[in-house]
Design a protein around this motif. Structure first.
Motif, PDB file in Angstrom:
ATOM      1  N   ASP A 133       0.839  -1.082   0.096  1.00 33.04           N
ATOM      2  CA  ASP A 133       0.038  -0.168  -0.002  1.00 33.04           C
ATOM      3  C   ASP A 133       0.837   1.328  -0.003  1.00 33.04           C
ATOM      4  O   ASP A 133       0.604   2.406   0.504  1.00 33.04           O
ATOM      5  CB  ASP A 133      -0.855   0.084   1.279  1.00 33.04           C
ATOM      6  CG  ASP A 133      -0.352   0.041   2.561  1.00 33.04           C
ATOM      7  OD1 ASP A 133       0.950   0.063   2.546  1.00 33.04           O
ATOM      8  OD2 ASP A 133      -0.992  -0.189   3.590  1.00 33.04           O
ATOM      9  N   ALA A 147      -8.685   1.710  -2.415  1.00 33.47           N
ATOM     10  CA  ALA A 147      -8.435   3.034  -2.749  1.00 33.47           C
ATOM     11  C   ALA A 147      -8.120   3.681  -1.497  1.00 33.47           C
ATOM     12  O   ALA A 147      -7.145   4.435  -1.275  1.00 33.47           O
ATOM     13  CB  ALA A 147      -9.521   3.666  -3.434  1.00 33.47           C
ATOM     14  N   ASP A 148      -8.769   3.499  -0.400  1.00 40.07           N
ATOM     15  CA  ASP A 148      -8.811   4.098   0.743  1.00 40.07           C
ATOM     16  C   ASP A 148      -7.491   3.976   1.551  1.00 40.07           C
ATOM     17  O   ASP A 148      -6.825   4.836   2.226  1.00 40.07           O
ATOM     18  CB  ASP A 148     -10.201   3.712   1.800  1.00 40.07           C
ATOM     19  CG  ASP A 148     -11.330   4.315   1.428  1.00 40.07           C
ATOM     20  OD1 ASP A 148     -11.348   5.361   0.400  1.00 40.07           O
ATOM     21  OD2 ASP A 148     -12.472   3.976   1.882  1.00 40.07           O
ATOM     22  N   LYS A 158      -4.776   5.653  -0.070  1.00 35.32           N
ATOM     23  CA  LYS A 158      -4.583   6.922   0.345  1.00 35.32           C
ATOM     24  C   LYS A 158      -4.116   7.410   1.675  1.00 35.32           C
ATOM     25  O   LYS A 158      -3.293   8.477   1.966  1.00 35.32           O
ATOM     26  CB  LYS A 158      -6.086   7.796   0.058  1.00 35.32           C
ATOM     27  CG  LYS A 158      -6.715   7.905  -1.383  1.00 35.32           C
ATOM     28  CD  LYS A 158      -8.142   8.514  -1.005  1.00 35.32           C
ATOM     29  CE  LYS A 158      -8.540   8.419  -2.574  1.00 35.32           C
ATOM     30  NZ  LYS A 158      -9.889   9.035  -2.375  1.00 35.32           N
ATOM     31  N   GLN A 159      -4.665   6.171   2.599  1.00 37.48           N
ATOM     32  CA  GLN A 159      -4.092   6.627   4.133  1.00 37.48           C
ATOM     33  C   GLN A 159      -2.720   6.416   4.122  1.00 37.48           C
ATOM     34  O   GLN A 159      -1.807   7.020   4.708  1.00 37.48           O
ATOM     35  CB  GLN A 159      -4.835   5.596   5.049  1.00 37.48           C
ATOM     36  CG  GLN A 159      -6.344   6.055   5.146  1.00 37.48           C
ATOM     37  CD  GLN A 159      -6.961   4.889   5.973  1.00 37.48           C
ATOM     38  OE1 GLN A 159      -6.492   4.043   6.463  1.00 37.48           O
ATOM     39  NE2 GLN A 159      -7.961   5.115   6.431  1.00 37.48           N
ATOM     40  N   GLU A 218      -0.533   6.844   1.689  1.00 34.41           N
ATOM     41  CA  GLU A 218       0.265   7.900   1.185  1.00 34.41           C
ATOM     42  C   GLU A 218       0.355   9.209   1.871  1.00 34.41           C
ATOM     43  O   GLU A 218       1.333   9.867   2.061  1.00 34.41           O
ATOM     44  CB  GLU A 218      -0.510   8.603  -0.278  1.00 34.41           C
ATOM     45  CG  GLU A 218       0.051   9.195  -1.215  1.00 34.41           C
ATOM     46  CD  GLU A 218      -0.365   9.459  -2.584  1.00 34.41           C
ATOM     47  OE1 GLU A 218      -0.934  10.803  -2.888  1.00 34.41           O
ATOM     48  OE2 GLU A 218      -0.824   8.435  -3.055  1.00 34.41           O
ATOM     49  N   GLN A 219      -0.876   9.641   2.713  1.00 39.04           N
ATOM     50  CA  GLN A 219      -0.668  10.552   3.710  1.00 39.04           C
ATOM     51  C   GLN A 219       0.237  10.276   4.624  1.00 39.04           C
ATOM     52  O   GLN A 219       0.980  11.065   5.187  1.00 39.04           O
ATOM     53  CB  GLN A 219      -2.203  10.731   4.298  1.00 39.04           C
ATOM     54  CG  GLN A 219      -3.167  11.365   3.405  1.00 39.04           C
ATOM     55  CD  GLN A 219      -4.780  11.264   3.913  1.00 39.04           C
ATOM     56  OE1 GLN A 219      -4.749  10.662   5.151  1.00 39.04           O
ATOM     57  NE2 GLN A 219      -5.656  11.845   3.387  1.00 39.04           N
ATOM     58  N   ARG A 246       3.498  11.232   3.066  1.00 45.16           N
ATOM     59  CA  ARG A 246       3.823  12.630   2.955  1.00 45.16           C
ATOM     60  C   ARG A 246       4.310  13.123   4.513  1.00 45.16           C
ATOM     61  O   ARG A 246       5.150  13.765   4.400  1.00 45.16           O
ATOM     62  CB  ARG A 246       2.630  13.413   2.472  1.00 45.16           C
ATOM     63  CG  ARG A 246       2.485  12.952   1.051  1.00 45.16           C
ATOM     64  CD  ARG A 246       1.144  13.740   0.623  1.00 45.16           C
ATOM     65  NE  ARG A 246       0.863  13.564  -0.810  1.00 45.16           N
ATOM     66  CZ  ARG A 246      -0.408  13.495  -1.179  1.00 45.16           C
ATOM     67  NH1 ARG A 246      -1.114  13.896  -0.544  1.00 45.16           N
ATOM     68  NH2 ARG A 246      -0.700  13.034  -2.306  1.00 45.16           N
TER      69      ARG A 246
END
Length: 159
Positions: free
Chosen positions: A79, A133-134, A137-138, A140-141, A144
């Motif tokens: 992920d 997808a969720d 996104k998590q 990726e956050q 970051r």
């Protein structure tokens, strides 16, 4: 037996039958319920160790390895924050590729490898299961935030 007792007996029998039917339906539902987990959740030991579940994410680039028997495939699902090794014996979907979305159903073995009994690949360029997808996104956050904290730390040390 009076008519009143007979009606009461029939009512109790009907309630017992309804209760048994409800218990059977709920048991069947519970045994067929399969939850979705991301590699980060699996790494955090949130996934059940003894039950089947779905693992979703992306097939890590360069991770697909076919064994000599021609049917066993090893690959890594990621992920972008964590990775889980997967082993699958069977035919893979035509759309199964490195870097593409995948959802596998199976269990974890003692070594932490996900033993898949079923592998599903996303079916077109735009679709990814909402859970996958969720999870991406998590992850990726989190990446970051970690990158910005690392950059701040480097700036602090340069001062």
């Amino acid at each position: 037996m009076t008519p009143r007792q007979r009606r009461l007996g029939m009512l109790l029998a009907a309630l017992a039958c309804a209760g048994i039917a409800l218990a059977l339906v709920l048991n069947a539902f519970r045994s067929n319920l399969v939850f979705f987990f991301s590699p980060s959740q699996v790494a955090a030991h949130e996934a059940p160790a003894s039950r089947s579940f779905r693992l979703g994410g992306l097939v890590a680039p360069g991770s697909i390895r076919r064994e000599g028997d021609g049917m066993t495939v090893r690959f890594i699902v990621t992920d972008k924050a964590r990775e889980v090794p997967v082993v699958y014996r069977g035919l893979l979907p035509d759309l199964f590729r490195e870097g593409k979305g995948v959802v596998a159903r199976g269990t974890l073995d003692r070594s932490g490898t996900f033993v898949a009994s079923e592998v599903l690949a996303k079916h077109d360029e735009n679709y990814m299961p909402p859970e996958a997808a969720d999870a991406l996104k998590q992850a990726e956050q989190v990446n970051r935030r970690m990158a910005s904290q690392l950059a701040e730390g480097e700036r602090e040390t340069q001062r």
